[in-house]
Write a protein that holds these residues in place. Structure first.
Motif, short mmCIF file in Angstrom:
data_model
loop_
_atom_site.label_atom_id
_atom_site.label_comp_id
_atom_site.label_asym_id
_atom_site.label_seq_id
_atom_site.Cartn_x
_atom_site.Cartn_y
_atom_site.Cartn_z
N ILE A 198 0.85 -1.19 0.00
CA ILE A 198 0.00 0.00 0.00
C ILE A 198 0.89 1.24 0.00
N ARG A 199 0.44 2.30 -0.70
CA ARG A 199 1.21 3.55 -0.70
C ARG A 199 1.16 4.17 0.70
N VAL A 200 2.25 4.79 1.06
CA VAL A 200 2.39 5.36 2.41
C VAL A 200 1.24 6.32 2.71
N LYS A 201 0.94 7.17 1.73
CA LYS A 201 -0.08 8.21 1.94
C LYS A 201 -1.46 7.56 2.12
N GLU A 202 -1.74 6.61 1.23
CA GLU A 202 -3.03 5.93 1.28
C GLU A 202 -3.20 5.22 2.64
N PHE A 203 -2.14 4.56 3.07
CA PHE A 203 -2.17 3.86 4.35
C PHE A 203 -2.42 4.85 5.50
N GLY A 204 -1.69 5.96 5.47
CA GLY A 204 -1.82 6.96 6.53
C GLY A 204 -3.24 7.50 6.63
N GLU A 205 -3.86 7.74 5.47
CA GLU A 205 -5.22 8.28 5.46
C GLU A 205 -6.22 7.26 5.99
N LEU A 206 -6.03 6.03 5.54
CA LEU A 206 -6.91 4.94 5.97
C LEU A 206 -6.82 4.76 7.49
N LEU A 207 -5.60 4.80 7.98
CA LEU A 207 -5.38 4.61 9.42
C LEU A 207 -6.02 5.75 10.21
N ARG A 208 -5.80 6.96 9.75
CA ARG A 208 -6.34 8.13 10.46
C ARG A 208 -7.87 8.06 10.51
N LYS A 209 -8.46 7.73 9.36
CA LYS A 209 -9.92 7.67 9.27
C LYS A 209 -10.48 6.61 10.25
N ASN A 210 -9.86 5.44 10.24
CA ASN A 210 -10.37 4.36 11.09
C ASN A 210 -10.12 4.63 12.58
N MET A 211 -9.00 5.30 12.87
CA MET A 211 -8.74 5.63 14.28
C MET A 211 -9.74 6.66 14.76
N GLU A 212 -10.08 7.59 13.90
CA GLU A 212 -11.10 8.58 14.25
C GLU A 212 -12.43 7.91 14.54
N MET A 213 -12.79 6.97 13.65
CA MET A 213 -14.06 6.26 13.80
C MET A 213 -14.13 5.55 15.16
N LEU A 214 -12.99 5.01 15.60
CA LEU A 214 -12.96 4.26 16.85
C LEU A 214 -12.52 5.13 18.03
N LYS A 215 -12.46 6.44 17.78
CA LYS A 215 -12.09 7.42 18.82
C LYS A 215 -10.79 7.00 19.53
N ILE A 216 -9.80 6.68 18.71
CA ILE A 216 -8.50 6.29 19.25
C ILE A 216 -7.54 7.48 19.11
N ASP A 217 -6.83 7.76 20.18
CA ASP A 217 -5.84 8.84 20.20
C ASP A 217 -4.77 8.58 19.14
N PRO A 218 -4.45 9.60 18.32
CA PRO A 218 -3.45 9.40 17.26
C PRO A 218 -2.09 8.92 17.79
N GLN A 219 -1.75 9.24 19.04
CA GLN A 219 -0.47 8.80 19.61
C GLN A 219 -0.38 7.28 19.74
N PHE A 220 -1.56 6.69 19.79
CA PHE A 220 -1.72 5.26 19.97
C PHE A 220 -0.91 4.44 18.95
N ASN A 221 -0.86 4.93 17.71
CA ASN A 221 -0.26 4.09 16.66
C ASN A 221 1.26 3.98 16.78
N LYS A 222 1.85 4.80 17.67
CA LYS A 222 3.30 4.70 17.88
C LYS A 222 3.65 3.69 18.97
N ARG A 223 2.63 3.31 19.77
CA ARG A 223 2.91 2.38 20.87
C ARG A 223 3.05 0.96 20.33
N TYR A 224 3.81 0.13 21.09
CA TYR A 224 3.93 -1.26 20.69
C TYR A 224 2.57 -1.94 20.86
N LEU A 225 2.24 -2.80 19.93
CA LEU A 225 0.89 -3.36 19.88
C LEU A 225 0.53 -4.08 21.18
#
Lengths: 251, 437
Positions: A113-140
């Motif tokens: 997946i292109r980096v930009k496309e991935f980033g947008e998809l991730l942002r959109k889905n995190m918003e939908m689930l009301k997840i803090d954007p900082q979350f994606n930097k933490r270890y799973l």
């Protein structure tokens, strides 16, 4: 397009049989609930659908769109379009949420997946689930609360867009707010492209995510099938009431 | 045995004392409870010689393992390379030299600034520690001297390389480092060899003194390749009042390694972080013994070791926390983890504790395990193939320590080397994981 479970008998390696012939069919676009008390075999079914090597199929099979996946490795099943949200998601040290999602998304694609496309998809889905954007930097899942882990599972569901999703007790351990967020997320993802099997002990989540079909499992067998009214019946009578009815009709 | 290049009388005395110990002591065998023995009976010491080499102009004239390890030239503050018994390259960035930093062979330092060197040389090391510490003290040539004056901050790393590029060579190596009060710097030491066809020996001593208020990041990077390199070394770091040292040793290869790594928080307020990695493969044998020694009150420590083993390799890690009488209000923690990636590899992890005072906190923990099946399963349910899942999990396992390097080019090197080792062992590792599942 469907997931079909045929006469499934399963045991844990070296132990007694847990599932004694389960039949279940989930079509794309449908939402099913599988309900049962502790120890009834719900999680065994979920893990067997996904190919957990700790469970051994002794009879019967698992088919996706007619393709026999009974012997397939878990990653093949995932790439074929089956997803499972874990009851107890694993902690993956050293791998951030974003990196993990990128790996998983790319595993199902020919071209990364292109980096930009991935980033947008991730942002959109995190918003939908009301997840803090900082979350994606933490270890799973490392240091995640119970609610955060479940949200991370639904985030993966949203990113991977499977044909069939098995949600194994996604509602357990959630407070009302978290349950609402997770349920809203699942509802958002429901549609003609997704077949969902919601496994739960409680009727609570079914007030937020209304299934079309309800199956009740006791002692490794599906003993009742019906529409949403079955969940209401269960709420009124409890598993012991259902168990008594089943015993009476068998007797 | 080689004659010393130096005529310094102080040094001659120390060498003579060391030679006596060397001649008296037998070749040691290290035994530990249970299955563990580190034996040198296959080392043919008599067939090895401290070979001399001519000086070189450029890193490009050396085996490519050096250029690959040390990173881009413009990132370096200084570089000294010892090949076999000889210093073949020594370079210091003029701007760094301007700050008063000294980087030279230890031989040269004894000639040029004997007072400074004599003051620190072997303050924390002793020829009495055994056959090989005595051999190193008696026979070292070349060597490295790193001197950072007080109150300077050196951004670019100062690098010391020990290279073995031919079989049949015995290398007696001694690094002495002193970081002045309130100074900041980074020091990297490399132990490197290509895949030699035959035996070689690295008998090493490393001592570093972090003076009051200094901040030091120290990395050791050991990759002796697939040849029969024997490495018997003692490395010791002393941290003075209010100084901090983050020491990250990385062990990525060596036929037989026995290392003693000690970190001494010697004065009140001194603070250390010690995080290490080992990854053994093939028939490699690694024996590490670290000591976290607390000598004064209000000292802190944090030790984490992570290891992984493939093939038929053996790795043993013993970590001791020692808090001496009088070192109250000290706080330290040690954890050691070892991951088996092959059914034929063997490992142990032994944390231990000696506390001779009260009012301290010290804890330790150790795990020896295999890669968790449930984690592999979890990743596979996301469509990630087993081999990739294993690779990601092992890399992720090491990541905590890799990031502790706080050094992007070195981090990249370590990640690259770990990935290469996993790739080399991929088939057996994946088979091992799948069979267990």
């Amino acid at each position: 397009m469907s997931l079909e479970i045929q006469n499934l008998h399963v045991r844990v390696e070296g132990a007694d049989e847990i599932l004694h012939g389960v039949d279940l069919r989930v079509e794309k676009g449908e939402t099913h609930a599988l309900m049962g008390p502790n120890g009834s075999g719900k999680s065994t079914l979920a893990n067997t659908i996904m190919g957990n090597p700790s469970y051994e199929i002794t009879e019967g099979g698992i088919f996706l769109n007619g393709e026999d996946l009974t012997e397939a490795d878990p990653d093949e099943r995932a790439r074929a379009g089956i997803f499972m949200a874990f009851q107890y998601p694993a902690t993956i040290p050293g791998v951030s949420v974003a990196n993990f999602l990128r790996l998983a998304v790319n595993a199902g694609r020919e071209e990364p997946i292109r980096v930009k496309e991935f980033g947008e998809l991730l942002r959109k889905n995190m918003e939908m689930l009301k997840i803090d954007p900082q979350f994606n930097k933490r270890y799973l899942n490392e240091g995640f609360s119970g609610g955060e882990k479940k949200r991370a599972e639904i985030l993966q569901l949203a990113m991977l867009r499977p044909e069939i999703a098995v949600l194994d007790e996604t509602d357990s351990g959630l407070d009302i707010d978290a349950l609402r967020i997770v349920s809203d997320g699942v509802n958002e993802l429901r549609g003609p492209e997704l077949g969902a099997l919601i496994i739960t002990h409680y009727t609570r989540i079914l007030r937020y995510v209304r299934p079309e079909f309800v199956h009740i499992m006791l002692d490794g067998r599906i003993v009742r099938q019906g529409g949403p009214e079955l969940a209401d019946l269960l709420e009124a009578e409890g598993y012991e009431g259902i168990r008594a009815e089943v015993a009476a009709s068998a007797g | 045995m080689p004659a010393s290049a130096s005529t310094n009388r102080f040094l001659e005395e120390r060498r003579r004392a060391a030679l006596e110990v060397y001649e008296r002591e037998p070749v040691p065998t290290w035994r530990r409870s249970g299955f563990w023995t580190t034996s040198l009976k296959r080392l043919r010491l008599d067939e090895l010689e401290p070979r001399r080499y001519e000086p070189l102009d450029s890193v490009q004239d050396l085996d490519p393992v050096v250029a690959e390890a040390i990173g881009e030239p413009d990132e370096l503050g200084g570089l000294i390379v010892q090949r076999g018994a000889s210093t073949v390259l020594c370079w210091l960035d003029p701007e760094v030299a301007e700050q008063g930093v000294v980087l030279s062979s230890l031989e040269r330092a004894f000639e040029k600034r004997p007072e400074a060197v004599e003051r620190w040389y072997m303050r924390r090391l002793s020829e009495g520690e055994g056959k090989f510490p005595a051999a190193t003290a008696a026979f070292w040539t070349g060597g490295a001297f790193v001197w950072v004056p007080p109150e300077v901050a050196v951004e670019k790393p100062l690098q010391v390389v020990y290279l073995l590029d031919e079989p049949g060579v015995a290398q007696y190596a001694h690094t002495l480092g002193v970081v002045g009060e309130l100074s900041q710097c980074r020091i990297r030491e490399y132990d490197l060899a290509p895949d030699l066809d035959g035996q070689a020996l690295h008998s090493g001593a490393f001592e570093l003194y972090c003076r009051a208020g200094s901040q030091v990041r120290l990395a050791h990077f050991q990759d002796w390749g697939a040849g029969e390199v024997h490495d018997i070394s003692t490395k010791r770091v002393e941290i003075a009042r209010d100084a901090h040292c983050a020491w990250t040793p990385i062990h990525l290869g060596g036929h037989l390694t026995r290392q003693t790594l000690d970190i001494v928080t010697a004065e009140s307020g001194s603070d250390m972080r010690h995080k290490g990695i080992y990854f053994t493969e093939g028939a490699e044998h690694l024996d590490l013994f670290t000591t976290d020694l607390k000598e004064q009150p209000h000292t802190n420590g944090d030790t984490v070791w992570k290891g992984a083993l493939t093939g038929e390799s053996r790795a043993s890690y013993e970590g001791l926390i020692q808090i001496v009488r009088g070192a109250q209000e000290s706080h330290t923690y040690l954890q050691t983890h070892s991951m088996l990636l092959s059914p034929r590899a063997r490992t142990d992890a032994i944390p231990s504790l000696i506390v001779e005072t009260d009012n301290v906190s010290a804890s330790h923990g150790g795990t020896v395990g295999e890669l968790d099946d449930e984690l592999v399963f979890y990743m596979m349910t996301r469509g990630i193939p087993r081999s990739e899942a294993v690779r990601i999990l092992v890399e992720g396992y090491f990541e905590e320590v890799v990031q502790a390097l706080e050094d992007p080019s070195l981090e990249a090197l370590v990640r690259r080397r770990i990935a290469a080792k996993l790739e080399a062992a991929e088939e057996q590792v994946v088979e091992f994981i799948a069979e267990r599942g």
